[in-house]
Write an enzyme that holds these catalytic residues in place. Structure first.
Site, PDB file in Angstrom:
ATOM      1  N   GLU A  74      11.258 -35.143  -2.888  1.00  0.00           N
ATOM      2  CA  GLU A  74      12.704 -34.790  -2.792  1.00  0.00           C
ATOM      3  C   GLU A  74      13.109 -35.241  -4.096  1.00  0.00           C
ATOM      4  O   GLU A  74      13.667 -34.654  -4.824  1.00  0.00           O
ATOM      5  CB  GLU A  74      13.049 -35.122  -1.429  1.00  0.00           C
ATOM      6  CG  GLU A  74      14.792 -34.895  -1.406  1.00  0.00           C
ATOM      7  CD  GLU A  74      15.020 -35.072  -0.510  1.00  0.00           C
ATOM      8  OE1 GLU A  74      16.315 -35.003   0.037  1.00  0.00           O
ATOM      9  OE2 GLU A  74      15.169 -33.826   0.863  1.00  0.00           O
ATOM     10  N   ASP A  75      12.295 -36.785  -4.355  1.00  0.00           N
ATOM     11  CA  ASP A  75      13.524 -36.957  -5.126  1.00  0.00           C
ATOM     12  C   ASP A  75      12.085 -37.910  -6.437  1.00  0.00           C
ATOM     13  O   ASP A  75      12.535 -38.439  -7.721  1.00  0.00           O
ATOM     14  CB  ASP A  75      13.167 -38.872  -4.780  1.00  0.00           C
ATOM     15  CG  ASP A  75      14.462 -38.796  -3.336  1.00  0.00           C
ATOM     16  OD1 ASP A  75      15.306 -37.838  -3.533  1.00  0.00           O
ATOM     17  OD2 ASP A  75      14.502 -39.655  -2.781  1.00  0.00           O
TER      18      ASP A  75
END
Length: 450
Positions: A74-75
Site C-alpha cells: 500500500e505504501d
C-alpha cells in the site's frame, strides 16, 4: 529426526521467515523515508507495535511476517508478486487481504471505505487478526494526537469491526474495548457512530486544482494508448505459455475458460493459474493516473477492452512516450500555477524575504541574462521550481493542502519531483528511481478529481 530436532528446525524456519519479513519491511519503508504522521518517528515503530500485538496471541510465523509486511504494498513500491517470490503465496495472500483495494477513482472517502470493508469481510481469520492489530495501534495513535479526526476514524473503525469478529477473539475484544474507551474519552456517543461518513475536503490554496490539470491531460491519454496485447491460451496452462511470453515479449499470458480470459500465468510460474484482482484491472478508457495506481500494488496491470481482459501494462510501460509526455505536461502546468499564486499571496515582491541570498542571486543572474536577450520575464519567473515551492510551503494552508506533515518533508519531496522533471526532460529512466514520485502524483490527481 527426534522431537528436539523437529522443534529446532521449526524454530529456525520461523526465525528465518519473520526475520526476513522484518528486514524487508523496514528497508522498504525506510527507502521512502516513511514516517508516522503525528510523531514523525520512523514507520517501523508502527510495524513493531502491530507485530507485538499479533505475537501476544499467536506464534504463527506467517501471520507475524504478514504483520511486518502489512503496509508495504500500500505504501511502498513493493508488489504482491514481490512478496510471493520472497515469502511465499500464503504470506502474500495475507498481505493482500489487509491491503485496501479502493482508489480515489472509486469516489469519496465513504465510498472507498465501503469497498475496502467489503474486501476485508472476505479475509481469512488470520488476515483479520493482522487487521485487528493494525486498527488497535492506529486507534491509539490517532486518538492521542488528533481528536477531531479520531471521531471520523472511530466511526470507520466501528464499521470494520463488524466484519472482523472472526479474527482472533482476544484481539477483537481488545479492539472493541479500545474503541468504546476512546469514544467515551472524546465524548462521542457510540450510538451516533455509523460507518462510512465522508470527510469534506477543503482546498483553500487552489494549488493542484483539477480544473487546471485534468481537462487536457487526464482526458486525452487513456490506458488503451499504452496497453500491449495480452496473448492467451486455453485452460489448462502448459509449458508453451513460456514460449508465448518470450515470443510476444510480455510477462504474462491470459488463460481462457470457455473462450473468455478469466485468469493468467506469469513467466516465473507458467503452470500456476492466477485470478485477476479487482485492483489489478482497469478499463481501456481509464486514465494514466488509474493505471499507475494499479501498478503501485502489482507489477502487471490488465486492461479490459470490449468487455474482456485483452491488454497488459507493466511498470516498464511507464517509459512510454505518451506517459512521459503526460507527466511532463502536468509538472509544467503545476509549475505555471506557482507564479500567480505567489504573486497573490506575497504581492510587490515580498516573497523575496523567504529565500536565501544565494538563491536570489542565482535568479537575479538568470534574469539579467534573459533581459540581455530581450526576453520578457521577471525575477519570480527566473526562480527554480524548488525555490517556488520553498516559498509556497511557508503558507500553512498550502502546506496542509498538499498533504505534507512538515516543511522538511515538503522540501525533500519537491526535490524528488524536480529530479523527475529533469529525468523526463533528458530522456532518462523514470521507473527505477522516480516511480514513488510518479505514484504520489497519480494519487494526488485522482484525489482531486474525485
Amino acid at each position: 529426526m527426534n522431537i528436539t530436532q523437529t522443534s529446532n528446525t521449526s524454530s529456525s524456519k520461523k526465525y528465518n521467515l519473520v526475520a526476513r519479513a522484518r528486514i524487508y519491511a523496514i528497508e522498504a519503508h525506510s527507502r521512502i523515508n516513511h514516517r508516522r504522521k503525528y510523531s514523525f518517528e520512523p514507520y517501523d515503530v508502527h510495524l513493531k507495535d502491530v507485530v507485538e500485538i499479533v505475537s501476544a496471541v499467536t506464534d504463527d510465523e506467517e501471520i507475524i511476517a504478514a504483520a511486518w509486511l502489512h503496509d508495504v504494498v500500500e505504501d511502498t513500491s513493493a508488489t504482491f508478486l514481490n512478496l510471493e517470490q520472497e515469502f511465499g503465496s500464503s504470506v502474500a495472500q495475507l498481505v493482500s487481504e489487509v491491503t485496501d483495494v479502493s482508489s480515489p477513482a472509486n469516489g469519496n472517502r465513504a465510498t472507498r471505505k465501503a469497498l475496502d470493508r467489503a474486501h476485508l469481510a472476505k479475509a481469512s481469520w488470520r488476515g483479520k487478526t493482522v487487521k485487528l492489530a493494525d486498527l488497535t495501534d492506529n486507534c491509539r495513535d490517532i486518538c492521542s494526537h488528533d481528536p477531531e479526526f479520531a471521531k471520523v476514524y472511530l466511526t470507520e473503525m466501528s464499521g470494520l469491526l463488524e466484519v472482523l469478529s472472526d479474527g482472533h477473539p482476544v484481539l477483537f475484544t481488545k479492539a472493541m474495548e479500545l474503541m468504546h474507551k476512546s469514544a467515551e474519552a472524546l465524548s462521542l456517543p457510540l450510538e451516533v457512530i455509523t460507518a462510512f461518513q465522508g470527510i469534506k475536503r477543503t482546498n483553500q490554496s487552489e494549488f493542484f486544482h483539477p480544473d487546471r490539470t485534468s481537462n487536457l491531460f487526464l482526458k486525452t491519454f487513456m490506458a488503451r494508448d499504452i496497453a500491449r496485447i495480452l496473448p492467451s491460451m486455453d485452460f489448462p496452462p502448459s509449458g508453451t505459455a513460456t514460449d508465448l511470453m518470450d515470443k510476444q515479449k510480455v510477462p504474462a499470458v491470459g488463460i481462457r475458460h470457455d473462450g473468455i480470459v478469466r485468469a493468467y500465468v506469469i513467466q516465473a510460474d507458467p503452470l500456476q493459474e492466477r485470478t485477476f484482482r479487482s485492483d489489478q484491472l482497469v478499463d481501456e478508457e481509464s486514465s494514466f493516473a488509474e493505471v499507475i495506481l494499479a501498478l503501485t500494488k502489482h507489477k502487471i496491470c490488465f486492461v479490459r477492452m470490449l468487455g474482456t481482459v485483452s491488454g497488459i501494462i507493466t511498470r516498464d510501460d511507464i517509459q512510454h512516450p505518451f506517459v512521459r509526455m503526460w507527466l511532463f505536461g502536468i509538472i509544467t502546468m503545476l509549475e505555471m500555477q506557482t507564479t500567480p499564486l505567489i504573486e497573490r499571496l506575497w504581492p510587490e515582491g515580498t516573497w523575496t524575504a523567504l529565500l536565501s541570498k544565494s538563491r536570489l542571486e542565482k535568479a537575479q543572474t538568470l534574469l539579467e541574462e534573459r533581459l540581455r536577450r530581450n526576453q520578457q520575464t521577471t525575477l519570480l519567473g527566473c526562480l527554480q521550481f524548488s525555490d517556488k515551492i520553498q516559498i509556497l510551503i511557508q503558507n500553512k494552508e498550502i502546506l496542509n493542502d498538499l498533504g505534507f506533515q512538515s516543511k522538511r518533508i515538503a522540501k525533500r519531496v519537491c526535490k524528488d519531483f524536480e529530479s523527475l522533471r529533469n529525468n523526463l526532460a533528458h530522456a532518462q529512466d523514470i521507473v527505477t528511481h522516480d516511480f514513488t514520485q510518479i505514484a504520489r502524483m497519480a494519487i494526488r490527481i485522482e484525489s482531486e478529481r474525485h
